[in-house]
Design an enzyme around this catalytic site. Structure first.
Site, mmCIF file in Angstrom:
data_model
loop_
_atom_site.group_PDB
_atom_site.id
_atom_site.type_symbol
_atom_site.label_atom_id
_atom_site.label_comp_id
_atom_site.label_asym_id
_atom_site.label_seq_id
_atom_site.Cartn_x
_atom_site.Cartn_y
_atom_site.Cartn_z
ATOM 1 N N CYS A 104 -5.267 1.200 6.773
ATOM 2 C CA CYS A 104 -6.024 -0.004 7.116
ATOM 3 C C CYS A 104 -5.534 -0.571 8.441
ATOM 4 O O CYS A 104 -4.371 -0.420 8.831
ATOM 5 C CB CYS A 104 -5.912 -1.037 5.997
ATOM 6 S SG CYS A 104 -4.242 -1.631 5.671
ATOM 7 N N ASN A 111 -28.290 0.929 -22.844
ATOM 8 C CA ASN A 111 -28.108 2.244 -22.217
ATOM 9 C C ASN A 111 -29.421 2.728 -21.604
ATOM 10 O O ASN A 111 -29.456 3.203 -20.458
ATOM 11 C CB ASN A 111 -27.621 3.272 -23.244
ATOM 12 C CG ASN A 111 -26.188 3.048 -23.675
ATOM 13 O OD1 ASN A 111 -25.446 2.310 -23.039
ATOM 14 N ND2 ASN A 111 -25.794 3.690 -24.759
ATOM 15 N N GLU A 137 1.393 3.581 2.214
ATOM 16 C CA GLU A 137 2.205 3.816 3.404
ATOM 17 C C GLU A 137 3.485 2.981 3.381
ATOM 18 O O GLU A 137 4.569 3.467 3.731
ATOM 19 C CB GLU A 137 1.391 3.475 4.661
ATOM 20 C CG GLU A 137 0.141 4.325 4.844
ATOM 21 C CD GLU A 137 -1.099 3.718 4.209
ATOM 22 O OE1 GLU A 137 -2.204 3.975 4.708
ATOM 23 O OE2 GLU A 137 -0.960 2.972 3.195
ATOM 24 N N GLY A 151 -25.285 -0.323 -26.616
ATOM 25 C CA GLY A 151 -26.187 0.285 -27.572
ATOM 26 C C GLY A 151 -27.345 0.995 -26.893
ATOM 27 O O GLY A 151 -27.469 0.997 -25.663
ATOM 28 N N HIS A 203 0.843 -1.195 0.000
ATOM 29 C CA HIS A 203 0.000 0.000 0.000
ATOM 30 C C HIS A 203 0.880 1.247 0.000
ATOM 31 O O HIS A 203 2.109 1.174 0.095
ATOM 32 C CB HIS A 203 -0.920 -0.009 1.213
ATOM 33 C CG HIS A 203 -1.985 -1.066 1.150
ATOM 34 N ND1 HIS A 203 -3.009 -1.151 2.063
ATOM 35 C CD2 HIS A 203 -2.191 -2.081 0.259
ATOM 36 C CE1 HIS A 203 -3.794 -2.172 1.757
ATOM 37 N NE2 HIS A 203 -3.303 -2.754 0.672
ATOM 38 N N LEU A 207 -13.221 -4.274 -26.802
ATOM 39 C CA LEU A 207 -13.549 -3.763 -25.474
ATOM 40 C C LEU A 207 -12.401 -3.979 -24.478
ATOM 41 O O LEU A 207 -12.578 -4.492 -23.379
ATOM 42 C CB LEU A 207 -14.838 -4.393 -24.940
ATOM 43 C CG LEU A 207 -15.598 -3.547 -23.897
ATOM 44 C CD1 LEU A 207 -16.172 -2.300 -24.535
ATOM 45 C CD2 LEU A 207 -16.706 -4.357 -23.233
#
Length: 386
Positions: free
Chosen positions: A84, A314, A58, A310, A56, A217
């Protein structure tokens, strides 16, 4: 007992939002977090969240300080999200800050994760560390919230943040009557669209779009450390196994109607590496329960869902009240008759329109990018047609 309050130097906060943005396309499903640690001698060390299972923010900052031989005892840290306090894929970050001997920690935004939820701040204070939390209206707190809208949505609402992306002409057409749509907008807009794909945990479309356009995609026009999950809604498992969306790179999840989940076609799709998931039906045939879909995606740790589909799908998401944000690319052209950006029900009064708030309007090459946030409204339906 905590030490007396001290003043944090405002300069410690400068650029932390940009540092956290470096986790886009990398840290999913973890939030995008930045950390800056300031040693008592004034030296600063930075880090941002790495890939899931990796260090992470940190820990990255602490490693940088260790590599420089810095003594952090009595130093300060600024973290954009509450450290965390639980053992997940990695050990608790608050324990690492305590072990470093820091005297004070500034947190931009509390973590809504039920596994954290104030426990990180409480643990730091119990160790004698002074902890301050920025007010919600502070620019860094606002920027952190915007950067992590998906993570916050999953933790607070139990569903991803849904962003609907559409490229249209100035008169709102996404395709000609004959289906031609490539390309309405220019190369710069397409590249920018891939930047928004990169920040999503999953990219979703419907079987109608796959049949019409055969999209890949994926993210390919900008560098990325990971490919988002590609999600296909295909109620009857009708997708062609040669569809480009089913090919590498990246995982593919296909949601079908529950009564289609055990057809022979399923085994063939699974042999391609596609994960076939059953989704309850809602309403008319070929409709899937979109609310169930979003809850399931959240359970699979999807923070941001990027919808490129499409007009039918949508419109279904919009009618169901499940879209949080619109990402529109408008080309400087008029196309006349053609496909709309969404199929919506006819209204009897202007007051029935979907309320939006513009959040950004930018020129992207010759085109215009508009971002609009969906404003609260009464809940709608839950069914969608694919």
């Amino acid at each position: 007992m905590n030490p007396p309050p001290s003043t944090f130097d405002p300069r410690w906060l400068v650029g932390l939002d940009a540092l956290a943005e470096q986790s886009i396309g990398l840290s999913e499903p973890n939030p995008r977090v930045a950390c800056r640690i300031i040693a008592p001698d004034g030296r600063a060390f930075e880090g941002h969240t790495q890939h899931a299972g990796g260090p992470h923010a940190e820990v990255m900052a602490l490693r940088a300080a260790a590599a420089a031989g810095a003594d952090l005892r009595g130093g300060s840290a600024v973290v954009t999200l509450e450290p965390c306090s639980h053992h997940g894929r990695t050990p608790p970050c608050c324990e690492a800050l305590i072990e470093a001997g820091l005297a004070r920690v500034l947190v931009a935004l509390p973590d809504p994760n039920p596994l954290v939820g104030g426990r990180g701040i409480a643990r730091l204070r119990a160790a004698g560390i002074e902890v301050q939390v920025l007010p919600p209206a502070h620019p860094l707190a606002v920027a952190t919230r915007e950067l992590n809208l998906g993570f916050l949505s999953r933790m607070e609402r139990g569903r991803p943040w849904v962003r609907l992306k559409v490229a249209t002409s100035l008169d709102g057409r996404t395709a000609l009557p004959n289906g031609a749509s490539q390309w309405i907008t220019g190369a710069a807009a397409r590249t920018d669209g891939h930047r928004w794909r990169r920040r999503a945990g999953a990219l979703l479309t419907g079987i109608g779009t796959v049949r019409a356009d055969d999209p890949r995609l994926d993210v390919r026009l900008v560098p990325t450390a990971r490919q988002p999950v590609r999600v296909l809604l295909d109620a009857q498992l009708a997708v062609d196994r040669q569809a480009r969306m089913l090919q590498p790179p990246g995982p593919v999840w296909l949601y079908c109607a529950s009564d289609s989940a055990n057809t022979p076609h399923r085994a063939a799709l699974q042999a391609l590496g596609v994960q076939v998931l059953a989704c309850p039906a809602a309403g008319a045939p070929l409709r899937l329960d979109l609310e169930h879909l979003l809850r399931d995606l959240a359970a699979r740790e999807i923070n941001e869902l990027h919808l490129e589909a499409g007009p039918g799908l949508n419109g279904a998401f919009l009618r169901a009240g499940l879209v949080d944000e619109l990402l529109l690319y408008l080309a400087p052209t008029l196309l006349g008759p053609g496909a709309p950006l969404a199929q919506l029900d006819a209204l009897h009064a202007l007051s029935g329109g979907l309320p939006l708030a513009f959040t950004d309007c930018s020129a992207i090459g010759p085109d215009l990018r508009i971002r609009a946030r969906v404003l609260p409204r009464p809940a709608g339906g839950v069914a969608a047609g694919q």
